[in-house]
Design an enzyme around this catalytic site. Structure first.
Site, short mmCIF file in Angstrom:
data_model
loop_
_atom_site.label_atom_id
_atom_site.label_comp_id
_atom_site.label_asym_id
_atom_site.label_seq_id
_atom_site.Cartn_x
_atom_site.Cartn_y
_atom_site.Cartn_z
N CYS A 171 -11.06 3.80 17.20
CA CYS A 171 -10.84 3.19 18.51
C CYS A 171 -9.66 3.86 19.20
CB CYS A 171 -10.56 1.69 18.34
SG CYS A 171 -10.15 0.85 19.87
N CYS A 202 -11.72 -2.19 19.95
CA CYS A 202 -11.69 -2.80 21.28
C CYS A 202 -13.10 -3.10 21.77
CB CYS A 202 -10.96 -1.90 22.28
SG CYS A 202 -11.92 -0.49 22.88
N ARG A 232 -3.95 3.49 20.57
CA ARG A 232 -3.42 4.47 19.61
C ARG A 232 -2.00 4.94 19.90
NH1 ARG A 232 -7.13 6.40 16.06
NH2 ARG A 232 -6.35 8.34 15.21
N CYS A 263 -7.15 -2.79 4.17
CA CYS A 263 -6.92 -1.34 4.05
C CYS A 263 -7.72 -0.73 2.91
CB CYS A 263 -5.42 -1.05 3.92
SG CYS A 263 -5.05 0.71 3.77
N ARG A 323 -3.12 -3.39 -7.21
CA ARG A 323 -2.45 -3.89 -6.01
C ARG A 323 -1.52 -5.06 -6.32
NH1 ARG A 323 -3.07 -0.01 -3.12
NH2 ARG A 323 -3.84 -0.06 -0.99
N CYS A 365 0.84 -1.21 0.00
CA CYS A 365 0.00 0.00 0.00
C CYS A 365 0.87 1.25 0.00
CB CYS A 365 -0.91 -0.04 1.23
SG CYS A 365 -1.87 1.44 1.52
N HIS A 366 0.25 2.37 -0.39
CA HIS A 366 0.98 3.65 -0.44
C HIS A 366 1.56 4.05 0.91
CE1 HIS A 366 -0.05 4.85 -4.52
NE2 HIS A 366 -1.12 4.12 -4.31
N THR A 367 0.87 3.71 1.98
CA THR A 367 1.33 4.13 3.29
C THR A 367 2.67 3.46 3.64
OG1 THR A 367 -0.98 4.21 3.85
CG2 THR A 367 0.54 4.53 5.65
N HIS A 419 0.91 -3.64 6.23
CA HIS A 419 -0.30 -3.55 7.07
C HIS A 419 -1.54 -4.07 6.38
CE1 HIS A 419 -0.32 0.04 4.60
NE2 HIS A 419 -1.62 0.09 4.78
N GLU A 420 -1.38 -4.74 5.23
CA GLU A 420 -2.57 -5.27 4.54
C GLU A 420 -2.52 -6.80 4.56
OE1 GLU A 420 -3.75 -1.88 1.21
OE2 GLU A 420 -3.58 -3.97 0.63
N CYS A 432 -15.60 3.32 20.37
CA CYS A 432 -16.12 2.01 19.92
C CYS A 432 -17.60 1.84 20.24
CB CYS A 432 -15.31 0.87 20.54
SG CYS A 432 -13.80 0.48 19.62
N CYS A 485 -14.12 1.31 24.28
CA CYS A 485 -13.77 2.73 24.47
C CYS A 485 -14.93 3.62 24.05
CB CYS A 485 -12.49 3.08 23.71
SG CYS A 485 -12.70 3.20 21.93
N1 LIG Z 1 -8.51 7.34 4.60
C1 LIG Z 1 -7.90 6.17 4.72
O1 LIG Z 1 -8.07 5.46 5.71
C2 LIG Z 1 -7.00 5.70 3.62
C3 LIG Z 1 -6.64 4.34 3.51
C4 LIG Z 1 -5.85 3.96 2.42
C5 LIG Z 1 -5.42 4.90 1.50
N2 LIG Z 1 -5.76 6.22 1.67
C6 LIG Z 1 -5.36 7.26 0.70
O2 LIG Z 1 -6.29 7.27 -0.36
C7 LIG Z 1 -5.65 7.79 -1.52
C8 LIG Z 1 -5.87 6.84 -2.68
O3 LIG Z 1 -5.23 5.60 -2.43
P1 LIG Z 1 -5.05 4.54 -3.61
O4 LIG Z 1 -4.37 3.36 -3.06
O5 LIG Z 1 -6.35 4.35 -4.31
O6 LIG Z 1 -4.03 5.39 -4.54
P2 LIG Z 1 -3.68 5.30 -6.08
O7 LIG Z 1 -2.47 6.12 -6.28
O8 LIG Z 1 -3.67 3.89 -6.55
O9 LIG Z 1 -4.92 6.02 -6.81
C9 LIG Z 1 -5.01 7.40 -6.94
C10 LIG Z 1 -5.66 7.70 -8.27
O10 LIG Z 1 -5.89 9.10 -8.38
C11 LIG Z 1 -5.76 9.45 -9.72
N3 LIG Z 1 -5.57 10.88 -9.87
C12 LIG Z 1 -4.45 11.62 -9.69
N4 LIG Z 1 -4.69 12.91 -9.98
C13 LIG Z 1 -5.98 12.98 -10.36
C14 LIG Z 1 -6.81 14.05 -10.80
N5 LIG Z 1 -6.34 15.31 -10.92
N6 LIG Z 1 -8.10 13.78 -11.11
C15 LIG Z 1 -8.58 12.52 -11.00
N7 LIG Z 1 -7.83 11.47 -10.60
C16 LIG Z 1 -6.55 11.71 -10.30
C17 LIG Z 1 -4.56 8.63 -10.19
O11 LIG Z 1 -4.55 8.49 -11.61
C18 LIG Z 1 -4.81 7.30 -9.47
O12 LIG Z 1 -5.51 6.38 -10.28
C19 LIG Z 1 -4.19 8.00 -1.14
O13 LIG Z 1 -4.02 9.35 -0.77
C20 LIG Z 1 -4.01 7.10 0.07
O14 LIG Z 1 -2.97 7.54 0.89
C21 LIG Z 1 -6.55 6.62 2.69
ZN LIG Z 2 -2.91 0.93 3.45
ZN LIG Z 3 -12.10 1.06 21.11
#
Ligand SMILES: NC(=O)c1ccc[n+]([C@@H]2O[C@H](COP(=O)([O-])OP(=O)(O)OC[C@H]3O[C@@H](n4cnc5c(N)ncnc54)[C@H](O)[C@@H]3O)[C@@H](O)[C@H]2O)c1
Ligand SMILES: [Zn+2]
Ligand SMILES: [Zn+2]
Length: 368
Positions: A106, A92, A110, A169, A362, A40-42, A62-63, A98, A95
């Site tokens: 949760c 949990c 943390r 995730c 992925r 994942c990106h993170t 983490h996935e 939760c 909390c």
């Molecule tokens: N909130 C959460 O809990 C959580 C969990 C996981 C990931 N994320 C975040 O969610 C986001 C997306 O994650 P992902 O794995 O799908 O990423 P990813 O990079 O696979 O997908 C992002 C997409 O956005 C597109 N994009 C870029 N610029 C754009 C624009 N101007 N207009 C339209 N589309 C555009 C890209 O082409 C790409 O397909 C990331 O910022 C990631 O960190 C958040």
């Molecule tokens: Zn992730």
């Molecule tokens: Zn909790």
């Protein structure tokens, strides 16, 4: 016990796959034999050094999905042989968050988790006497992990590991953004910005909620094709004219629900502007860069648009991840198209390269 794991030694350097020591689970903890783990990106965000709260040495990942091998004292809800999904966002059940239906954040572990420790403030991973820290409470780029019971969701053993790990995730985040955070109503019009794992999950979530029109916006034609497969009724090239194009498609009003899944604050702004006057709800799932802010004209809010953020799709993991997995088994969610590459643990850095090249949605590391 000894196991192989991908260790972040130095920010900006490739992960080093090596043998490390894993200690036995303590009270409330579970030893899991990992079978599959998404990249994942993170993980990359932390490995690159861009994450200001990152630390090393640590085992990333983490996935994860795997099988319970052993449980520590006082573990009642899991037993050896159970199939589990790892939860960086635990539940949990006790909390103040939760017990409230309004949030999944949760509070139980943390602080320790953010610093790379298990709830008792120590690590189970080491090498030659040196502590190696856990990552997001998971550390799933490894053959085994020790995690708190409250951070593991027990899922149907019929579901294939390389598919269920995606629910740990990105996929749950997208699905949950539509199902929980926005609670999309049947017959509505939705716009999803971004067609990565999170955006495609949001498209699927809007479809499951009975949306009538689902517009997906991305820069990649290939990804927009995948969005159609998940239920997008319209697709659109992203960029400067996106808001105007959406307003035009919606009689000048904008969409009932918009979703941002790109991580770009400029796109977040577009998602707010593309939401309908009166009641349009913009759900932000993307993680912006350090110090970046969202620029919104307040008049858009006074005239009825709302903005919500969503972490892990508002999914209360132990309860809801198993339900999402059941829905996939029932054929309601098509998970296979998200799985682009299968890698060995030794190839984890290749997973990062593929992600940077946007090659596939992925990559999944197979550990079995
Ligand atoms: N909130 C959460 O809990 C959580 C969990 C996981 C990931 N994320 C975040 O969610 C986001 C997306 O994650 P992902 O794995 O799908 O990423 P990813 O990079 O696979 O997908 C992002 C997409 O956005 C597109 N994009 C870029 N610029 C754009 C624009 N101007 N207009 C339209 N589309 C555009 C890209 O082409 C790409 O397909 C990331 O910022 C990631 O960190 C958040
Ligand atoms: Zn992730
Ligand atoms: Zn909790």
């Amino acid at each position: 016990m000894k196991m192989r794991a991908a260790v972040l030694e130095q920010f900006g350097q490739p992960l080093a796959v090596q043998e490390v020591e894993l200690a036995e689970p303590r009270a409330g903890e579970v030893l899991v034999r990992l079978v599959a783990c998404g990249v994942c990106h993170t993980d990359l965000y932390t490995a690159s050094g861009a994450d200001p709260s990152g630390y090393a040495p640590a085992v990333l990942g983490h996935e994860g999905a795997g099988v319970v091998e052993r449980v520590g004292p006082d573990v009642a809800s899991l037993a050896p042989g159970d199939h589990v999904v790892t939860l960086f966002s635990p539940q949990c059940g006790e909390c103040v968050h939760c017990v409230d239906p309004r949030t999944n954040l949760c509070l139980a572990i943390r602080e320790q988790q953010n610093q790379g420790f298990l709830p008792d403030g120590t690590t189970r991973i080491s090498r030659e006497g040196e502590d190696v820290r856990h990552f997001m409470g998971c550390s799933t780029f490894a053959e085994y992990t020790v995690m708190p019971e409250i951070a593991l969701a027990k899922v149907n053993p019929e579901a294939p590991f390389e598919q269920v790990c995606l629910f740990a995730c990105g996929l749950s985040t997208g699905l949950g953004a539509a199902i929980n955070t926005a609670a999309v109503e049947p017959g509505s019009t939705c716009v999803v910005f971004g067609a990565g794992m999170v955006g495609l999950g949001a498209v699927a979530g809007c479809r499951l909620q009975g949306a009538e029109r689902i517009v997906c916006v991305d820069l990649s034609a290939e990804r927009l094709q995948l969005a159609r497969g998940q239920g997008a009724t319209d697709v659109m090239q992203g960029g400067e004219g996106a808001v105007e194009a959406i307003l035009e498609m919606t009689g000048g009003f904008g969409a009932d629900y918009t979703f941002e899944a790109t991580g770009s604050v400029a796109v977040m702004r577009q998602a707010v502007e593309a939401a309908r006057m009166g009641w349009g709800l913009c759900t932000v799932a993307g993680v912006a860069g350090r110090g970046e802010t969202l620029d919104v004209v307040p008049r858009l809010l006074i005239t009825g648009r709302r903005v919500a953020g969503s972490s892990f799709g508002g999914v209360k993991g132990r309860e809801q991840v198993p339900v999402l997995v059941e829905r996939a088994l029932a054929g309601e969610i098509d998970v296979e198209p998200f799985l682009s590459h299968r890698l060995r643990l030794d190839e984890v850095n290749r997973g990062f390269e593929l992600m940077e090249a946007q090659d596939g949605i992925r990559s999944v590391i197979e550990l079995g």
